[in-house]
Design a protein around this motif. Structure first.
Motif, PDB file in Angstrom:
ATOM      1  N   GLY A  25       0.730  -1.153  -0.097  1.00 30.36           N
ATOM      2  CA  GLY A  25       0.037   0.047   0.023  1.00 30.36           C
ATOM      3  C   GLY A  25       0.897   1.291  -0.032  1.00 30.36           C
ATOM      4  N   VAL A  53      -1.605  -1.351  -4.934  1.00 29.68           N
ATOM      5  CA  VAL A  53      -3.062  -1.761  -4.450  1.00 29.68           C
ATOM      6  C   VAL A  53      -3.116  -3.212  -5.071  1.00 29.68           C
ATOM      7  CG1 VAL A  53      -5.416  -1.249  -4.509  1.00 29.68           C
ATOM      8  CG2 VAL A  53      -4.104   0.555  -4.457  1.00 29.68           C
ATOM      9  N   VAL A  62      -5.067   0.656   3.008  1.00 32.03           N
ATOM     10  CA  VAL A  62      -4.561   0.681   1.912  1.00 32.03           C
ATOM     11  C   VAL A  62      -5.295   1.385   0.744  1.00 32.03           C
ATOM     12  CG1 VAL A  62      -3.544  -0.761   0.133  1.00 32.03           C
ATOM     13  CG2 VAL A  62      -2.849  -0.956   2.262  1.00 32.03           C
ATOM     14  N   LEU A  63      -6.601   0.977   0.689  1.00 27.00           N
ATOM     15  CA  LEU A  63      -7.407   1.492  -0.242  1.00 27.00           C
ATOM     16  C   LEU A  63      -8.012   2.780  -0.042  1.00 27.00           C
ATOM     17  CD1 LEU A  63      -9.933  -1.628  -0.273  1.00 27.00           C
ATOM     18  CD2 LEU A  63      -8.387  -1.007  -2.339  1.00 27.00           C
ATOM     19  N   ASN A  84      -4.976   5.168  -1.117  1.00 29.04           N
ATOM     20  CA  ASN A  84      -4.612   5.211  -2.432  1.00 29.04           C
ATOM     21  C   ASN A  84      -5.784   5.363  -3.447  1.00 29.04           C
ATOM     22  OD1 ASN A  84      -1.697   3.753  -2.894  1.00 29.04           O
ATOM     23  ND2 ASN A  84      -2.377   2.735  -1.184  1.00 29.04           N
ATOM     24  N   GLU A 144      -9.029   4.559  -3.326  1.00 30.22           N
ATOM     25  CA  GLU A 144      -9.934   3.676  -3.639  1.00 30.22           C
ATOM     26  C   GLU A 144     -11.055   3.565  -2.491  1.00 30.22           C
ATOM     27  OE1 GLU A 144     -10.284   1.710  -6.083  1.00 30.22           O
ATOM     28  OE2 GLU A 144      -8.422   1.916  -7.254  1.00 30.22           O
TER      29      GLU A 144
END
Length: 953
Positions: free
Chosen positions: A627, A632, A656-657, A660, A662
């Motif tokens: 991440g 991803v 992480v999402l 980044n 998302e």
């Protein structure tokens, strides 16, 4: 002897006399006449009072009015035997008076029984007085007196009596040596008694051999125990049990089981003692499917699991609990008909040690309804340990209340356990109060407090307490050294850590590998990487995995990421240390903070090759690492590849999402979570709502926070303020901030940022001044938010003033983020030359700073300044088309079309392409409808339409 015809009359006379003495008279047939004078050591003495003969001088007793003395030797002896059972000192005194008047004190069995009766009644001095009055003593009466000294804890007197027997030439028997052995604690004394027994030929006695076996085992000399056992020609059941028990107590479970096997093969009947000890031995080996089941089957075959002696059942419950088979342990526990306190304690400890918190507390509650059984110290210690490890402060306080109510005189062990529980729950004030209330503190008390202060961030308190401990002249242990060394966790404590290193060398603690590990970790935390490397190299040939892990983990935690990876490479070349999952967690974490993804992928490959990728902690840190590099897809692959995920796994992938870009996928994952969200999950998902800018989703999360009682968490409060502010609802952010009962620096920073985001610079400054009055020190983030607020509101002079005084007045170091804020502030108000001079003065060759400066040059039409800035940017990022487009727009703004066309042609020739912009329009679907068709993460649901419409431009 008394004739049979006169027994009835004498019995009536005795009954009348003894009723006045409050003694219970039983028929002569029931009375036991002790001719062998063997003594029991099961009765503990109580405090003594003045000795006897004068207790009846000058007082009137029924014996004074007796017309004649009709009692014989054995009648008096029977009365003394009754006194030994009743343990009432008044009865013993009166019977002593009766014996004195009857003139039977010269009868040795009577005198012997009197000595024992006084001792059991808690009058050891009276026993001594009776013994001293006897002129002609045989070995039995000497043995009786020695037994009394052992029961009263007067071991020195026992040894003195033994020496007197030798000096007076008393013929010592095996019983004498058995009693003497129990008084000796030093191995040299024990060997002397052993030699004496060999010389006198007394080792043929089973009891003496067994006593020697157990005594040698208590001294840690199992070899001598085995020698005596092997030399014994005839071995009984107690001999085998002594050997099995001795090996178990000296941490030799394999030998203990071997002796049980030999015992069975020799045809000796296994009993509860041997089997329960063997089960405990297999407990240590944790061999459930082999030895444990075999022993369980043997117990069933011999019927030992159904006897009234439930030691075997208790041992089996403990065994299965330690092996993690709680279902079998609970079944066995419920099958015990007459459960004793050990049964309940074993099952409660089994639940507690396996993390079954609710079951442990339920069983404790059920136990209190059993009238015949009350929780004792062992019960309390098990529950306090559970509360400490699980940080159950409320439950720990309840147990503390129970202790005060039921065990008002609780011992030091319970007090130390309470201190440990409070310190683990970050309640050092309560732990300190308990510590101060202890009059006679032991080393464990000091170690618990030192370690508690060190682990709760009060390093100075820990070190002060350690200095006080040294002044107490208590002998410090390895635990003391490990506790105080953990307080040296920053560069300011380096000198103290060095002095501790010297102190440990002086006391010889530095030979222990655990101490070396703690010193390596200490030097790394204090920033002296050279010292930690030097120490590690000095022991590299014997350094274990934990030692290398201390170096790698310390380097990672203190920002020495490259050094951590290099240390890992050196470790792999050493033959004595093998990396484990802890090593890889630290290495992968360090790799995630490096600029290159290659070291991280190398570490991932090593984890897969050595099967450590099966460890959930390794997988979680891999998700985080990918991440950080913006990969991803790899992070999702690691998450999806394994089924046994924990809550941390879900938190990692959602974070992480969210980080980044998302956020939609993060929200969908949140909806499909397999665990109950915690504070970290909520704070992360609120960040996703902030990135999306959708108030509807944020409100739904806010509702969940209120229902789950997470709104009291300060970090969640700060995240809510950010979310509502970014979604355009500054008013709700203010309400949440003002209604927060306890405001931390995170809440203040978020509110200052919210005001700045909405161009309310004056309110941000007022809030900063209000925060100063609360004595909360500002941080780096505080000034970033404050400078940004001043920049968005045009308060340039105020912002520059805060930038100048932030270090001198508040001790906050200036970072690149603060410099970016100043440049943006000057650029917004058109002071471009000042902004460029500031960039040159502080050496800001940063793409973000210069990019912002170029945008303001374009905005204000300053082409010359734009050229200077763009030349630097073209060197830093030659393939970033945005810089060329921005400069071309500046040319167009001042009418320099030819220069703009040249730049456009250059961009086309270099095949540079600017990413397309886009906007999101929320069409009003709920979180439950969020779908991401391009990524297959968890169970999918079909949705007829998306909740966002995307417009590209």
């Amino acid at each position: 002897m008394i004739r049979s015809a006169g027994k009835t009359v004498l019995y009536k006379s005795l009954k009348t006399t003894l009723s006045s003495l409050h003694l219970k008279v039983v028929p002569f047939s029931v009375c036991k006449t002790s001719n062998n004078h063997l003594l029991s050591g099961n009765d503990s003495p109580i405090t003594t009072s003045p000795i006897l003969p004068r207790s009846f001088h000058g007082s009137c007793h029924p014996f004074d009015e007796m017309p004649q003395r009709t009692l014989g030797f054995f009648d008096i002896l029977n009365l003394v035997e009754l006194c030994k059972v009743s343990r009432n000192v008044k009865n013993v005194i009166n019977v002593h008076a009766l014996a004195f008047k009857a003139g039977v004190l010269a009868h040795l069995p009577t005198s012997t029984s009197l000595i024992i009766a006084y001792s059991r009644a808690g009058h050891y001095p009276s026993s001594m007085a009776v013994f001293d009055e006897i002129s002609c003593k045989d070995v039995v009466i000497w043995n009786a007196m020695m037994t009394c000294t052992i029961e009263d804890g007067q071991f020195t007197d026992a040894i003195t009596f033994f020496i007197q027997m030798l000096q007076e030439g008393i013929k010592i028997d095996s019983v004498t040596l058995v009693i003497t052995i129990s008084a000796f604690s030093k191995l040299s004394y024990l060997q002397t008694v052993h030699s004496f027994g060999v010389k006198k030929g007394l080792l043929l006695d089973f009891d003496l051999c067994n006593a020697l076996i157990i005594a040698y085992a208590k001294s840690g000399d199992v070899e001598s125990s085995e020698t005596i056992f092997m030399d014994s020609k005839v071995k009984d059941k107690n001999s085998w049990n002594s050997m099995i028990t001795s090996c178990l107590k000296n941490h030799l479970p394999e030998k203990s089981l071997w002796y049980l096997k030999k015992m069975v093969s020799c045809g000796t009947q296994v009993d509860n003692v041997s089997l329960s000890c063997a089960i405990s031995a297999s407990n240590s080996l944790l061999n459930l499917h082999n030895i444990g089941n075999i022993l369980h089957g043997l117990g069933i075959k011999l019927g030992l699991d159904k006897t009234r002696n439930i030691s075997v059942q208790n041992a089996l419950v403990s065994f299965y609990s330690k092996c993690g088979d709680l279902e079998t342990a609970e079944t066995l526990f419920k099958g015990i008909h007459d459960k004793d306190l050990v049964s309940w304690n074993t099952m409660i400890h089994g639940f507690a040690s396996n993390g079954m918190i609710l079951e442990a507390f339920d069983l404790l509650s059920e136990m209190q309804f059993i009238k015949s059984i009350e929780p004792d110290t062992v019960t309390i210690l098990s529950m306090l340990s559970l509360c400490a490890e699980s940080m159950l402060l409320r439950e720990g306080k309840i147990i503390h209340g129970f202790i005060i109510k039921k065990l008002p005189g609780f011992d030091l062990l319970v007090n130390n356990s309470l201190m440990n529980m409070y310190s683990k729950c970050n309640q050092m004030d309560k732990a300190g109060s308990l510590f101060m209330s202890i009059e006679n503190k032991d080393l464990v008390s000091w170690n618990t407090m030192i370690y508690g202060y060190a682990q709760n961030g009060n390093s100075k308190f820990a070190q002060i307490l350690f200095k006080k401990l040294l002044n107490q002249c208590l002998e410090c242990s390895l635990s003391t050294a490990l506790a105080v060394i953990s307080s040296c966790d920053s560069p300011e404590f380096l000198k103290f850590g060095e002095s501790l290193h010297g102190w440990q060398l002086k006391l010889g603690f530095s030979d222990n590998i655990r101490t070396i590990n703690s010193l390596v970790f200490m030097y790394t935390n204090c920033g002296d990487l050279k010292a930690s490397c030097k120490l590690l190299k000095s022991v590299s040939k014997v350094a274990d995995t934990a030692c290398w892990n201390a170096m790698i983990a310390g380097s990672t935690q203190n920002g020495y990421f490259l050094e951590a990876f290099e240390t890992f490479n050196v470790m792999r070349r050493e033959a004595y240390a093998k990396h484990d999952s802890v090593t890889l967690v630290s290495v992968i974490s360090a790799s995630g903070n490096l600029e290159s993804v290659i070291p991280g992928k190398v570490a991932h490959g090593i984890a897969c090759k050595t099967w450590f990728d099966q460890d959930v902690r390794v997988r979680n840190v891999l998700i985080t690492m990918y991440g950080r590099f913006g990969d991803v897809e790899s992070a999702i692959l690691v998450f999806d590849l394994y089924v046994d995920r924990n809550l941390c796994s879900w938190n990692c992938i959602i974070s992480v999402l969210s980080q980044n870009k998302e956020p939609k996928t993060a929200l969908r994952l949140f909806k499909n979570m397999e665990f109950e969200p915690d504070e970290i999950t909520i704070a992360t998902i609120l960040s996703s709502c902030t990135h999306l800018g959708t108030l509807r989703n944020g409100k739904q999360i806010h509702g969940y926070i209120l229902r789950s009682n997470f709104h009291k968490n300060n970090f969640i409060t700060a995240a809510l303020i950010d979310m509502y502010s970014n979604c355009g609802r500054l008013d709700i952010s203010v309400i949440i901030f003002r209604s927060s009962p306890e405001k931390t620096i995170a809440s203040w920073n978020s509110m200052i940022s919210a005001y700045g985001y909405h161009s309310e610079g004056r309110k941000a400054i007022d809030l900063f001044n209000e925060m100063k009055k609360t004595k909360i020190p500002p941080t780096k983030t505080t000034f970033i938010n404050l400078l940004s607020a001043c920049g968005h509101s045009g308060l340039v002079n105020e912002g520059v003033g805060y930038y100048k005084c932030m270090f001198d007045e508040y001790g906050v170091e200036r970072t690149i983020e603060h410099n970016v804020c100043v440049v943006d502030m000057l650029g917004r108000c058109g002071r471009l030359s000042e902004g460029f001079e500031f960039i040159e003065r502080v050496g800001l060759r940063n793409e973000g700073v210069l990019g912002a400066m170029l945008s303001w040059c374009n905005y204000y039409g300053d082409v010359e300044m734009g050229k200077k800035v763009s030349e630097i940017l073209f060197d830093l990022e030659p393939r970033n088309s945005g810089y060329y487009v921005c400069l071309a727009n500046a040319y167009v703004g001042v009418g320099s079309w030819s220069d703009a066309v040249k730049l456009r042609e250059f961009v086309e020739d270099m095949r540079l392409k600017k990413p397309g912009g886009y906007s999101l329009v929320d069409i009003g679907l709920s979180v439950r409808s969020i779908e991401e068709p391009t990524i297959n993460l968890v169970s999918e649901q079909k949705v007829e339409k998306n909740d966002f419409i995307v417009f590209y431009y």
